[in-house]
Structure formats: structure tokens, C-alpha cells
Scaffold this motif. Structure first.
Motif, short mmCIF file in Angstrom:
data_model
loop_
_atom_site.label_atom_id
_atom_site.label_comp_id
_atom_site.label_asym_id
_atom_site.label_seq_id
_atom_site.Cartn_x
_atom_site.Cartn_y
_atom_site.Cartn_z
N PHE A 161 79.73 25.11 18.19
CA PHE A 161 78.54 25.08 17.34
C PHE A 161 78.24 23.66 16.91
CE2 PHE A 161 76.90 24.82 13.02
CZ PHE A 161 75.76 25.60 13.07
N TRP A 162 79.25 22.96 16.38
CA TRP A 162 79.00 21.62 15.86
C TRP A 162 78.76 20.60 16.96
CZ3 TRP A 162 76.67 20.67 11.80
CH2 TRP A 162 76.86 21.43 10.65
N THR A 163 79.36 20.79 18.12
CA THR A 163 79.03 19.92 19.25
C THR A 163 77.54 20.03 19.58
OG1 THR A 163 81.24 20.02 20.24
CG2 THR A 163 79.41 19.51 21.71
N SER A 164 77.04 21.25 19.62
CA SER A 164 75.64 21.48 19.96
C SER A 164 74.70 21.01 18.86
CB SER A 164 75.42 22.97 20.25
OG SER A 164 74.08 23.23 20.61
N VAL A 165 74.99 21.35 17.61
CA VAL A 165 74.13 20.97 16.49
C VAL A 165 74.10 19.45 16.33
CG1 VAL A 165 73.83 21.09 13.99
CG2 VAL A 165 74.39 23.16 15.27
N ALA A 166 75.27 18.83 16.38
CA ALA A 166 75.32 17.37 16.23
C ALA A 166 74.57 16.67 17.35
CB ALA A 166 76.77 16.90 16.19
N THR A 167 74.67 17.19 18.57
CA THR A 167 73.94 16.61 19.69
C THR A 167 72.43 16.74 19.47
OG1 THR A 167 75.74 17.11 21.24
CG2 THR A 167 73.56 16.75 22.17
N ALA A 168 72.01 17.88 18.93
CA ALA A 168 70.58 18.11 18.71
C ALA A 168 70.00 17.22 17.62
CB ALA A 168 70.35 19.58 18.36
N PHE A 169 70.82 16.88 16.60
CA PHE A 169 70.28 16.18 15.43
C PHE A 169 70.85 14.78 15.22
CE2 PHE A 169 69.51 20.68 14.50
CZ PHE A 169 68.17 20.63 14.14
N LYS A 170 71.60 14.28 16.18
CA LYS A 170 72.23 12.97 15.97
C LYS A 170 71.22 11.83 15.88
CE LYS A 170 73.30 12.13 20.90
NZ LYS A 170 74.43 11.93 21.85
N ASP A 171 70.03 12.04 16.38
CA ASP A 171 69.00 11.00 16.28
C ASP A 171 68.09 11.19 15.07
OD1 ASP A 171 69.86 9.69 18.63
OD2 ASP A 171 68.73 11.09 19.88
N ASP A 172 68.43 12.14 14.21
CA ASP A 172 67.66 12.37 12.99
C ASP A 172 68.46 11.85 11.80
OD1 ASP A 172 66.23 13.19 10.81
OD2 ASP A 172 66.18 15.32 11.35
N PRO A 173 68.15 10.67 11.27
CA PRO A 173 68.93 10.10 10.17
C PRO A 173 68.69 10.80 8.83
CG PRO A 173 67.05 8.70 10.65
CD PRO A 173 67.06 9.78 11.70
N ALA A 174 67.77 11.78 8.82
CA ALA A 174 67.49 12.53 7.59
C ALA A 174 68.16 13.90 7.59
CB ALA A 174 65.99 12.70 7.40
N ALA A 175 69.02 14.15 8.59
CA ALA A 175 69.76 15.41 8.68
C ALA A 175 71.21 15.20 8.26
CB ALA A 175 69.70 15.97 10.09
N LEU A 176 71.70 16.08 7.40
CA LEU A 176 73.09 16.05 6.95
C LEU A 176 73.80 17.29 7.49
CD1 LEU A 176 71.05 15.17 4.42
CD2 LEU A 176 73.22 14.64 3.33
N PHE A 177 75.10 17.19 7.76
CA PHE A 177 75.87 18.28 8.32
C PHE A 177 76.87 18.80 7.30
CE2 PHE A 177 75.46 15.90 12.64
CZ PHE A 177 74.14 16.30 12.75
N ASP A 178 76.68 20.04 6.86
CA ASP A 178 77.59 20.72 5.94
C ASP A 178 78.52 21.59 6.80
OD1 ASP A 178 78.82 21.96 3.83
OD2 ASP A 178 76.99 22.76 2.93
N LEU A 179 79.76 21.13 7.02
CA LEU A 179 80.58 21.69 8.09
C LEU A 179 80.99 23.13 7.89
CD1 LEU A 179 82.88 18.76 9.23
CD2 LEU A 179 80.57 19.37 9.95
#
Length: 382
Positions: A161-179
Motif C-alpha cells: 500500500f505505502w509503496t503505491s501511495v508514496a509513488t503516486a504522491f511523491k511529487d506532491d509536496p503538499a501531501a503528508l503520509f500518516d502511516l
């Protein structure tokens, strides 16, 4: 109104510029971004940021129940309503099965459809000046459909899940990841074994009370960073994210230096006074603290938000949803417009009585007024 007219005039002026000049003007517009600097958050200009927002519940359960992706609207009008409260952040709880499209989730609401809906919503939030917190809320190991909380993330699906989500949003500096939403390992105990399970998962030889292989926070941090994502990462403590006493001692290492502690604070929790908050929460010290859920009475909302402002702690109230007796919309017979109607708020957790942003009596009214007061104070200051 004057500000709005001025903004429109500026837009019209930009439209008349040559393509090269217009592009330069557009490039000078600050990009919404957030990062960790010491024990506080900063924007792209290096200015301190305190998140003040709401939770938008629904995307963790509607999909797996087979009737939708969002609980309520996710269009521009609904996002504008959130922004109209002067919030600057929205937290989106998510379901790992729905994102990955596994374990029998209807393809209308899972996999590519779910991912696209979340990505579009995050983009819409950002366009309206709102940071987006992506939260893994619902998990289940193996082939069991994820329909509720588990003590910890599972090794079977959470890293994927986090591999996919992080890949999708890694270019969005306004997205935070709550693990992970609310960890409660080792039978919800506050013990070294619970913290070790939280940090290292089953790979650390702990998590003996869990019946499945657990993915610990260090593994999930590593998983995110391996995608190249440098986004801010939020880590809730144990005890359903309400206990932070040993957070610093067990915090994972992060090569990007972008970790924050997160905390859930409700009236029924174990730390409900300003004395406890000042003693136990600000002691985190070395990283920013984000209260990603709190509420839900008027007096408690008022007192905690006031304390959090004084301490520089970020906070997001629970919840921007119309539940049990709220009315979502109404149309007038003349002209097809909307008209004001009497809405009830039978569920104390709801901030709003409709998705136009009408506040529920109680903590909805109090929270809206608080955000307005903070905004007005900041506007006067400059």
C-alpha cells in the motif's frame, strides 16, 4: 468582496500578457508545500505552518461496503466549503484493500477507480490551498477483506500500500503520509514490548500478541523512502495513537528527517487536561506534533484548540461528515437553487449539518468560530 474583485482584475491582466511573461508570473506563484524544520513545520518559503483542519471520513469504509468511494460529495463545491472555514488541511482515511483492489473489493470502488478518485480529490484540495494527509486506517492480513481496525499494519499488504501511495504522491509536496491510524499493539498495553512491536513489527521478534505478521513503523518509513518520496511522515503513538510517552525513544530513523509525531485526543482519552498536554505532548520536543483527530464536545474542542495554538501544535477536528440526521442539500422549486432548511445534528461527532459547511450546534459552531478568529488575528497581524 474588494479582495475578490482585485483578484479577478489581476487574473484578467495576466491573461493579456505575452505567453513568456504570463509563464513567469505563474512560476512566481508559491507552490503549496510543507516540510519539517526542527520541531515545527514550514512552507516552501520557510515560514512556520500550523495545520488547522478537518477529517473527511468515509474513504476507508464506503468502498469495502460496496456503495461508493466517498461518504458524501467530493467535488469543488464541497472542498470550497471546507476552505471557507479557514481550514488549511484535510485528512483522508484510507483502506488498503480498496487502494490495492484486492480481497473482493468491487472494481467500481477499488483499485484504479479508488486510486484515481483519491488522487483527484487531493489535487482539488491542493488547488484550494489545503494540505492533504493520506492516512492508512483499515487493514487486514491475507485474503480477509479489510473492514475494521487491527492493532498494527499487516506485513501482507501495508508495505505494498505505502509503496503505491508514496509513488503516486511523491511529487506532491503538499501531501503528508500518516502511516497508520491508531496503533494498539500487545493488547493495547503501554509497555516496552508494545513500543518494540510498534517500531520493528514482527521482524523485531515482538508483536507476540498479534495473530498475523506485523509491519512496524521502521519498515514502513523505509518503504516510503525507497520510492524516492521525501514527504512528511506522521507516526501515531500506541494506545490508539493517544500515548506518546516513549515515542522519542522508539522513533524510527528517517534519512530525510521528515518525521512528525501524531496524536488522537478525545474527551474519553487518558490525557484530557492542559496540565497533561503541557507535560506529555510538548515533551516530544525534537519533532513537530500533529493532533490528527480531536473532539468532540464544544467545551473540549475550544479548550484544546486554544492550548494547541499556544503550544504551536497542529490539529484536525473530527469529523467533516453528515451523519445521523444531518441534511445534505435541498433545492427550491423556484429557480432550482438551494434554500436554507432546518438541519439536525444527532451525531455529536459531526462538525457539519450539510456539505455546504453549515456547522452543527456544539463543537461544529465552536470550531468554525475558532478558525475564523485565528484567521482574523493572522490577517490583522499582517
Amino acid at each position: 468582496m474588494t479582495r475578490y474583485v482585485t483578484f479577478c482584475v489581476i487574473l484578467a491582466m495576466i491573461a493579456t500578457l505575452s505567453p513568456g511573461v504570463a509563464a513567469a508570473v505563474a512560476e512566481s506563484t508559491p507552490v503549496l508545500s510543507i516540510s519539517v524544520h526542527g520541531n515545527h513545520l514550514v512552507n516552501g518559503s520557510g515560514q512556520k505552518v500550523q495545520l488547522r483542519g478537518v477529517n473527511r471520513d468515509g474513504t476507508e469504509y464506503a468502498c469495502v461496503q460496496g456503495w461508493g468511494i466517498f461518504d458524501g460529495p467530493s467535488d469543488a463545491a464541497s472542498v470550497k466549503a471546507i476552505a471557507s472555514w479557514h481550514a488549511n488541511a484535510v485528512r483522508i482515511p484510507m483502506n488498503e484493500d480498496c487502494w490495492l483492489g484486492i480481497n473482493g473489493v468491487d472494481s467500481q470502488y477499488g483499485g484504479a477507480a479508488y486510486q484515481t478518485a483519491i488522487e483527484n480529490y487531493v489535487s482539488l484540495l491542493n488547488k484550494h490551498g489545503l494540505y492533504a494527509i493520506l492516512d492508512l486506517a483499515v487493514v487486514d492480513p491475507g485474503t480477509t477483506e479489510a473492514t475494521g481496525e487491527q492493532p498494527m499494519p499487516d506485513e501482507d499488504h501495508s508495505p505494498a500500500f505505502w509503496t503505491s501511495v508514496a509513488t503516486a504522491f511523491k511529487d506532491d509536496p503538499a501531501a503528508l503520509f500518516d502511516l497508520y491510524n491508531e496503533p494498539y499493539p500487545e493488547d493495547n498495553s503501554d509497555t516496552p514490548a508494545a513500543w518494540e512491536c510498534w517500531e520493528m513489527g514482527s521482524a523485531g521478534g515482538t508483536c507476540t500478541d498479534e495473530s498475523y505478521q506485523v509491519a512496524g513503523m521502521q519498515e514502513l518509513v523505509d518503504t516510503v523512502r525507497q520510492t524516492g518520496a521525501t514527504n512528511v511522515i506522521m507516526l501515531g503513538g500506541i494506545g490508539y495513537a493517544s500515548v506518546l510517552d516513549d515515542w522519542s525513544a522508539y522513533a524510527p530513523s528517517d534519512p530525510s528527517g521528515q518525521l512528525t509525531a501524531s496524536f488522537h485526543n478525545y474527551t474519553y482519552g487518558g490525557c484530557t487536561t492542559s496540565t497533561c498536554w503541557s507535560t506529555n505532548l510538548t515533551d516530544i520536543g525534537k519533532v513537530p506534533l500533529i493532533t490528527d483527530e480531536f473532539g468532540v464536545t464544544a467545551s473540549y474542542t475550544k479548550s484544546y484548540a486554544k492550548w494547541a495554538d499556544s503550544a504551536g501544535v497542529s490539529y484536525l477536528a473530527w469529523t467533516w461528515d453528515v451523519w445521523q440526521g444531518g441534511c445534505e442539500s435541498s433545492s427550491s422549486s423556484a429557480g432550482g437553487g438551494t434554500t436554507a432548511v432546518a438541519c439536525t445534528c444527532e451525531n455529536d461527532e459531526s462538525l457539519i449539518s450539510n456539505y455546504d459547511g453549515a456547522p452543527c450546534a456544539g463543537h461544529g459552531v465552536v470550531y468554525k468560530k475558532h478558525l475564523e478568529a485565528v484567521y482574523e488575528q493572522a490577517s490583522r497581524a499582517g
